[in-house]
Design a protein around this motif. Structure first.
Motif, short mmCIF file in Angstrom:
data_model
loop_
_atom_site.label_atom_id
_atom_site.label_comp_id
_atom_site.label_asym_id
_atom_site.label_seq_id
_atom_site.Cartn_x
_atom_site.Cartn_y
_atom_site.Cartn_z
N HIS A 225 0.83 -1.20 0.00
CA HIS A 225 0.00 0.00 0.00
C HIS A 225 0.87 1.25 0.00
O HIS A 225 0.62 2.19 -0.76
N GLU A 226 1.91 1.27 0.81
CA GLU A 226 2.81 2.43 0.88
C GLU A 226 3.54 2.63 -0.44
O GLU A 226 3.63 3.75 -0.94
N LYS B 203 1.15 4.02 -3.00
CA LYS B 203 0.88 5.45 -2.79
C LYS B 203 2.03 6.29 -3.31
O LYS B 203 1.81 7.36 -3.89
N SER C 135 1.75 8.98 -6.46
CA SER C 135 2.03 10.40 -6.31
C SER C 135 3.05 10.91 -7.32
O SER C 135 3.28 12.12 -7.41
N TYR D 265 -3.94 6.05 -13.20
CA TYR D 265 -4.47 5.03 -12.28
C TYR D 265 -5.84 4.60 -12.74
O TYR D 265 -6.73 5.43 -12.95
N PHE E 122 -6.69 -1.17 -3.32
CA PHE E 122 -6.07 0.05 -2.79
C PHE E 122 -7.01 0.84 -1.89
O PHE E 122 -6.62 1.27 -0.81
N GLU E 123 -8.25 1.04 -2.31
CA GLU E 123 -9.19 1.83 -1.50
C GLU E 123 -9.48 1.15 -0.16
O GLU E 123 -9.56 1.80 0.87
N SER F 1 -6.49 1.54 1.99
CA SER F 1 -6.41 2.92 2.49
C SER F 1 -7.31 3.12 3.71
O SER F 1 -6.96 3.85 4.63
N ASP G 299 -4.16 7.31 5.09
CA ASP G 299 -3.54 7.97 3.95
C ASP G 299 -2.20 8.61 4.29
O ASP G 299 -1.64 9.34 3.49
N HIS H 89 1.86 8.36 5.41
CA HIS H 89 3.01 7.45 5.40
C HIS H 89 4.28 8.22 5.68
O HIS H 89 4.38 9.41 5.41
#
Length: 160
Positions: free
Chosen positions: A98-99, A102, A106, A112, A147-148, A151, A156, A158
């Motif tokens: 997940h990290e 993200k 970004s 996506y 992902f959602e 999250s 959200d 990190h």
């Protein structure tokens, strides 16, 4: 070097081609059978999300009630008994994926697709970024279709 999203791509470009990429571990039973198929992973994520809703989650992990509920829920949903070590290992792996996702999300110029959980970027950028992120290659191949949901579990924020 700080691996924040602002300098991740530059850092990846500076790495030599000989640098090795870390690979993720697959939790297995004693006989070597993979215990985390897509169904089991999805049930695990749904059980974790429910424990977050129930308030059995702290900033970093679940409380004892949450882990007990997840363990029992996995037995009911999959018919398989999971050890505390297997569940916590998968929890940590999903948090790391997940990290990394993200961070990739970004990056400038990254697309996506929420339905498939896939990121879209140029092959050259994938090649560079997967050298820096532990789960970069896995994300490149499989995306992060939950992902959602992750999250909602991990939040959200990190650290960089």
């Amino acid at each position: 070097m700080d691996l924040n999203p602002n300098n991740l791509y530059d850092y990846a470009n500076e790495m030599s081609l000989g640098d090795e990429v870390l690979v993720d571990m697959i939790d297995t039973t004693d006989d070597g059978k993979n215990i985390w198929d897509n169904y089991s992973e999805e049930k695990f994520i749904l059980l974790m999300r429910e424990e977050v809703r129930q308030g059995n989650h702290t900033y970093a992990t679940f409380n004892n009630v949450g882990w007990r509920n997840i363990t029992e829920g996995m037995m009911v949903e999959t018919g398989q008994t999971y050890t505390n070590k297997q569940l916590r290992s998968k929890f940590n792996q999903l948090r790391a994926i997940h990290e990394d996702f993200k961070i990739l999300l970004s990056e400038t110029g990254v697309g996506y697709n929420a339905k498939s959980g896939m990121l879209v970027m140029e092959d050259e950028r994938w090649e560079c970024l997967t050298k820096v992120l532990k789960y970069g290659k896995k994300i490149c191949k499989k995306g992060c279709k939950h992902f959602e949901k992750l999250s909602a579990i991990f939040g959200d924020t990190h650290a960089t």
